[in-house]
Design a protein around this motif. Structure first.
Motif, PDB file in Angstrom:
ATOM      1  N   VAL A 171      43.252  25.965  43.517  1.00  0.00           N
ATOM      2  CA  VAL A 171      43.669  26.634  42.279  1.00  0.00           C
ATOM      3  C   VAL A 171      44.638  27.756  42.617  1.00  0.00           C
ATOM      4  CG1 VAL A 171      41.510  26.058  41.114  1.00  0.00           C
ATOM      5  CG2 VAL A 171      41.708  28.217  42.338  1.00  0.00           C
ATOM      6  N   PRO A 172      45.496  28.139  41.673  1.00  0.00           N
ATOM      7  CA  PRO A 172      46.535  29.145  41.972  1.00  0.00           C
ATOM      8  C   PRO A 172      45.995  30.485  42.454  1.00  0.00           C
ATOM      9  CG  PRO A 172      47.035  27.979  39.938  1.00  0.00           C
ATOM     10  CD  PRO A 172      45.662  27.554  40.338  1.00  0.00           C
ATOM     11  N   THR A 173      44.784  30.844  42.065  1.00  0.00           N
ATOM     12  CA  THR A 173      44.228  32.145  42.458  1.00  0.00           C
ATOM     13  C   THR A 173      43.524  32.112  43.807  1.00  0.00           C
ATOM     14  OG1 THR A 173      42.230  31.643  41.179  1.00  0.00           O
ATOM     15  CG2 THR A 173      43.956  32.944  40.082  1.00  0.00           C
ATOM     16  N   SER A 174      43.502  30.949  44.478  1.00  0.00           N
ATOM     17  CA  SER A 174      42.888  30.867  45.801  1.00  0.00           C
ATOM     18  C   SER A 174      43.704  31.668  46.809  1.00  0.00           C
ATOM     19  CB  SER A 174      42.792  29.413  46.259  1.00  0.00           C
ATOM     20  OG  SER A 174      41.996  28.658  45.370  1.00  0.00           O
ATOM     21  N   ALA A 175      43.053  32.093  47.878  1.00  0.00           N
ATOM     22  CA  ALA A 175      43.723  32.991  48.820  1.00  0.00           C
ATOM     23  C   ALA A 175      43.258  32.741  50.247  1.00  0.00           C
ATOM     24  CB  ALA A 175      43.452  34.439  48.436  1.00  0.00           C
ATOM     25  N   LYS A 176      44.042  33.255  51.182  1.00  0.00           N
ATOM     26  CA  LYS A 176      43.733  33.163  52.606  1.00  0.00           C
ATOM     27  C   LYS A 176      42.974  34.406  53.074  1.00  0.00           C
ATOM     28  CE  LYS A 176      46.026  32.454  57.086  1.00  0.00           C
ATOM     29  NZ  LYS A 176      45.721  33.761  57.714  1.00  0.00           N
ATOM     30  N   ASP A 177      43.432  35.574  52.664  1.00  0.00           N
ATOM     31  CA  ASP A 177      42.819  36.847  53.045  1.00  0.00           C
ATOM     32  C   ASP A 177      42.756  37.759  51.824  1.00  0.00           C
ATOM     33  OD1 ASP A 177      42.963  36.492  56.119  1.00  0.00           O
ATOM     34  OD2 ASP A 177      45.049  36.236  55.485  1.00  0.00           O
ATOM     35  N   ALA A 178      41.765  38.628  51.798  1.00  0.00           N
ATOM     36  CA  ALA A 178      41.659  39.631  50.743  1.00  0.00           C
ATOM     37  C   ALA A 178      41.319  40.973  51.384  1.00  0.00           C
ATOM     38  CB  ALA A 178      40.587  39.235  49.722  1.00  0.00           C
ATOM     39  N   TRP A 179      41.987  42.040  50.930  1.00  0.00           N
ATOM     40  CA  TRP A 179      41.881  43.359  51.550  1.00  0.00           C
ATOM     41  C   TRP A 179      41.617  44.449  50.530  1.00  0.00           C
ATOM     42  CZ3 TRP A 179      43.002  44.561  56.806  1.00  0.00           C
ATOM     43  CH2 TRP A 179      43.551  43.512  57.579  1.00  0.00           C
ATOM     44  N   LEU A 180      40.971  45.493  50.984  1.00  0.00           N
ATOM     45  CA  LEU A 180      40.987  46.798  50.321  1.00  0.00           C
ATOM     46  C   LEU A 180      41.012  47.842  51.433  1.00  0.00           C
ATOM     47  CD1 LEU A 180      39.588  49.568  49.238  1.00  0.00           C
ATOM     48  CD2 LEU A 180      40.861  48.273  47.540  1.00  0.00           C
ATOM     49  N   VAL A 181      42.065  48.607  51.499  1.00  0.00           N
ATOM     50  CA  VAL A 181      42.171  49.688  52.475  1.00  0.00           C
ATOM     51  C   VAL A 181      42.206  50.993  51.693  1.00  0.00           C
ATOM     52  CG1 VAL A 181      43.403  50.622  54.457  1.00  0.00           C
ATOM     53  CG2 VAL A 181      43.512  48.169  53.964  1.00  0.00           C
ATOM     54  N   GLY A 182      41.274  51.884  51.997  1.00  0.00           N
ATOM     55  CA  GLY A 182      41.203  53.117  51.234  1.00  0.00           C
ATOM     56  C   GLY A 182      40.585  54.249  52.027  1.00  0.00           C
ATOM     57  N   TYR A 183      40.509  55.412  51.374  1.00  0.00           N
ATOM     58  CA  TYR A 183      40.018  56.592  52.077  1.00  0.00           C
ATOM     59  C   TYR A 183      39.569  57.655  51.089  1.00  0.00           C
ATOM     60  CZ  TYR A 183      44.866  58.060  51.084  1.00  0.00           C
ATOM     61  OH  TYR A 183      46.058  58.346  50.472  1.00  0.00           O
ATOM     62  N   LEU A 204      39.509  31.353  50.265  1.00  0.00           N
ATOM     63  CA  LEU A 204      38.865  32.284  49.346  1.00  0.00           C
ATOM     64  C   LEU A 204      39.163  31.976  47.886  1.00  0.00           C
ATOM     65  CD1 LEU A 204      39.677  35.645  51.179  1.00  0.00           C
ATOM     66  CD2 LEU A 204      37.615  34.226  51.417  1.00  0.00           C
ATOM     67  N   ASN A 205      38.227  32.331  47.050  1.00  0.00           N
ATOM     68  CA  ASN A 205      38.429  32.321  45.610  1.00  0.00           C
ATOM     69  C   ASN A 205      38.181  33.722  45.063  1.00  0.00           C
ATOM     70  OD1 ASN A 205      39.102  29.534  44.906  1.00  0.00           O
ATOM     71  ND2 ASN A 205      37.061  29.050  45.692  1.00  0.00           N
ATOM     72  N   THR A 206      38.703  34.704  45.791  1.00  0.00           N
ATOM     73  CA  THR A 206      38.586  36.094  45.367  1.00  0.00           C
ATOM     74  C   THR A 206      39.896  36.785  45.697  1.00  0.00           C
ATOM     75  OG1 THR A 206      37.208  38.085  45.458  1.00  0.00           O
ATOM     76  CG2 THR A 206      37.676  36.980  47.550  1.00  0.00           C
ATOM     77  N   ALA A 207      40.037  38.014  45.249  1.00  0.00           N
ATOM     78  CA  ALA A 207      41.233  38.803  45.504  1.00  0.00           C
ATOM     79  C   ALA A 207      40.825  40.185  45.996  1.00  0.00           C
ATOM     80  CB  ALA A 207      42.080  38.913  44.232  1.00  0.00           C
ATOM     81  N   GLY A 208      41.793  40.950  46.481  1.00  0.00           N
ATOM     82  CA  GLY A 208      41.497  42.260  47.027  1.00  0.00           C
ATOM     83  C   GLY A 208      40.824  43.196  46.049  1.00  0.00           C
ATOM     84  N   GLY A 209      41.140  43.034  44.772  1.00  0.00           N
ATOM     85  CA  GLY A 209      40.553  43.906  43.766  1.00  0.00           C
ATOM     86  C   GLY A 209      39.151  43.523  43.351  1.00  0.00           C
ATOM     87  N   SER A 210      38.580  42.477  43.948  1.00  0.00           N
ATOM     88  CA  SER A 210      37.238  42.031  43.584  1.00  0.00           C
ATOM     89  C   SER A 210      36.251  42.297  44.726  1.00  0.00           C
ATOM     90  CB  SER A 210      37.264  40.548  43.211  1.00  0.00           C
ATOM     91  OG  SER A 210      35.981  40.106  42.809  1.00  0.00           O
ATOM     92  N   VAL A 211      35.958  41.285  45.540  1.00  0.00           N
ATOM     93  CA  VAL A 211      34.938  41.428  46.580  1.00  0.00           C
ATOM     94  C   VAL A 211      35.251  42.556  47.567  1.00  0.00           C
ATOM     95  CG1 VAL A 211      33.806  40.286  48.530  1.00  0.00           C
ATOM     96  CG2 VAL A 211      34.121  39.058  46.370  1.00  0.00           C
ATOM     97  N   PRO A 212      36.461  42.652  48.127  1.00  0.00           N
ATOM     98  CA  PRO A 212      36.720  43.759  49.054  1.00  0.00           C
ATOM     99  C   PRO A 212      36.555  45.135  48.406  1.00  0.00           C
ATOM    100  CG  PRO A 212      38.379  42.062  49.316  1.00  0.00           C
ATOM    101  CD  PRO A 212      37.607  41.718  48.082  1.00  0.00           C
ATOM    102  N   ALA A 213      36.971  45.266  47.161  1.00  0.00           N
ATOM    103  CA  ALA A 213      36.827  46.551  46.474  1.00  0.00           C
ATOM    104  C   ALA A 213      35.360  46.913  46.301  1.00  0.00           C
ATOM    105  CB  ALA A 213      37.522  46.499  45.115  1.00  0.00           C
ATOM    106  N   LYS A 214      34.540  45.942  45.959  1.00  0.00           N
ATOM    107  CA  LYS A 214      33.105  46.202  45.793  1.00  0.00           C
ATOM    108  C   LYS A 214      32.463  46.550  47.134  1.00  0.00           C
ATOM    109  CE  LYS A 214      32.748  43.039  41.847  1.00  0.00           C
ATOM    110  NZ  LYS A 214      32.193  41.753  41.363  1.00  0.00           N
ATOM    111  N   LEU A 215      32.882  45.865  48.196  1.00  0.00           N
ATOM    112  CA  LEU A 215      32.348  46.177  49.528  1.00  0.00           C
ATOM    113  C   LEU A 215      32.750  47.587  49.954  1.00  0.00           C
ATOM    114  CD1 LEU A 215      32.991  42.815  51.413  1.00  0.00           C
ATOM    115  CD2 LEU A 215      30.770  43.788  50.817  1.00  0.00           C
ATOM    116  N   PHE A 216      33.983  47.955  49.688  1.00  0.00           N
ATOM    117  CA  PHE A 216      34.443  49.307  50.007  1.00  0.00           C
ATOM    118  C   PHE A 216      33.578  50.341  49.298  1.00  0.00           C
ATOM    119  CE2 PHE A 216      36.909  53.044  48.820  1.00  0.00           C
ATOM    120  CZ  PHE A 216      37.481  53.446  50.019  1.00  0.00           C
ATOM    121  N   ARG A 217      33.333  50.127  48.019  1.00  0.00           N
ATOM    122  CA  ARG A 217      32.529  51.076  47.241  1.00  0.00           C
ATOM    123  C   ARG A 217      31.117  51.196  47.807  1.00  0.00           C
ATOM    124  NH1 ARG A 217      31.821  48.870  41.595  1.00  0.00           N
ATOM    125  NH2 ARG A 217      30.176  47.708  42.643  1.00  0.00           N
TER     126      ARG A 217
END
Length: 277
Positions: A171-183, A204-217
């Motif tokens: 699907v178009p929203t599939s991805a290879k890598d997803a990131w959230l870099v923050g501080y 992946l079927n997620t984006a940086g603003g989803s699973v990585p963002a939740k993990l960061f939080r």
């Protein structure tokens, strides 16, 4: 539409907008402004700055406008990204990342202690300006699921799947890598989600603003338990400008609010770019 020698980056919603501010481009993860800016400043300048931040670049393979979106030949590690972003929170000073702080004997005698090298990789004003914009990306942009109950800044990112037959059914929203870099003022973290080897059965079927963002939080919330809430230290000129424009800037009043789970998408570059959204 931006067209540079046949390279036509797209924003995640496939829309064009004309002139936009850098702030809104970062908050909304629009790709076209980043590519336009790299073209205007010159690839040599962009590569030079990335290298000052410790980002490994291939001299020939990475010399293209896809660099503005993270389109690197071999990519970067979470450690590379955490080290680079730490300079934003530290008035432009970057300390070399290290995993071992010291080695002691059983009775506490210090045998060796890390003394990481540091360097001024950007001006305090530049670092402060970046922090203000990246705070907005977390407060109201694609990184909003990473928001903490303390000041936080960061950016999401997603690498598209290669445009090959192997992934034609994805699907178009599939991805290879997803990131959230923050501080925060106290701690920097780089979250990467992906597979060591991406193939038709592993992507992946997620984006940086989803699973990585939740993990960061979650990780940052636990890591900073008991640490007093502090505001970012901004350079004097930037702080004066912020105070003049907004007496209540985004600082320690950030709250961790639930947001809708609408996914974002971004534009790519010849099947190898990183789409930041």
């Amino acid at each position: 539409m931006l067209d540079e020698a046949g390279y036509r980056p797209q924003d995640w919603d496939r829309q064009t907008r004309g002139q936009v501010t850098m702030l809104e481009a970062i908050v909304q993860s629009w790709n076209i402004p980043a590519v336009w800016l790299l073209h205007e400043m010159g690839i040599d300048t962009g590569m030079g700055f990335a290298r000052k931040l410790g980002i490994p670049l291939a001299e020939q393979e990475d010399r293209n406008l896809g660099l503005a979106l993270g389109g690197l030949a071999t990519g970067v590690s979470p450690l590379d990204m955490a080290q680079a972003y730490s300079a934003f929170a530290n008035q432009g000073v970057m300390h070399a990342a290290h995993a071992i702080t010291k080695i002691t004997t059983r009775d506490g005698h210090v045998l060796v202690e890390a003394a990481p090298a540091s360097s001024q990789v950007m001006s305090p004003a530049t670092a402060s300006t970046m922090t203000l914009m990246l705070q907005q990306a977390v407060a109201r942009g694609t990184g909003r699921l990473a928001a903490l109950e303390r000041p936080a800044a960061g950016k999401t990112g997603t690498t598209e799947l290669p445009a090959t037959e192997e992934f034609a059914a994805a699907v178009p929203t599939s991805a290879k890598d997803a990131w959230l870099v923050g501080y925060t003022p106290d701690l920097t973290a780089a979250i990467w989600v992906g597979y060591d080897r991406t193939d038709k059965d592993h992507y992946l079927n997620t984006a940086g603003g989803s699973v990585p963002a939740k993990l960061f939080r979650e990780i940052m919330t636990r890591s900073l338990q008991g640490v007093p809430v502090a505001d970012f230290v901004l350079s004097a000129p930037v702080q004066a400008q912020v105070s003049a424009q907004d007496p209540n800037p985004v600082q320690s009043d950030q709250t961790n609010k639930k947001q809708s789970g609408k996914s974002d998408q971004g534009g790519g570059h010849n099947g190898k770019s990183k789409k930041w959204w």
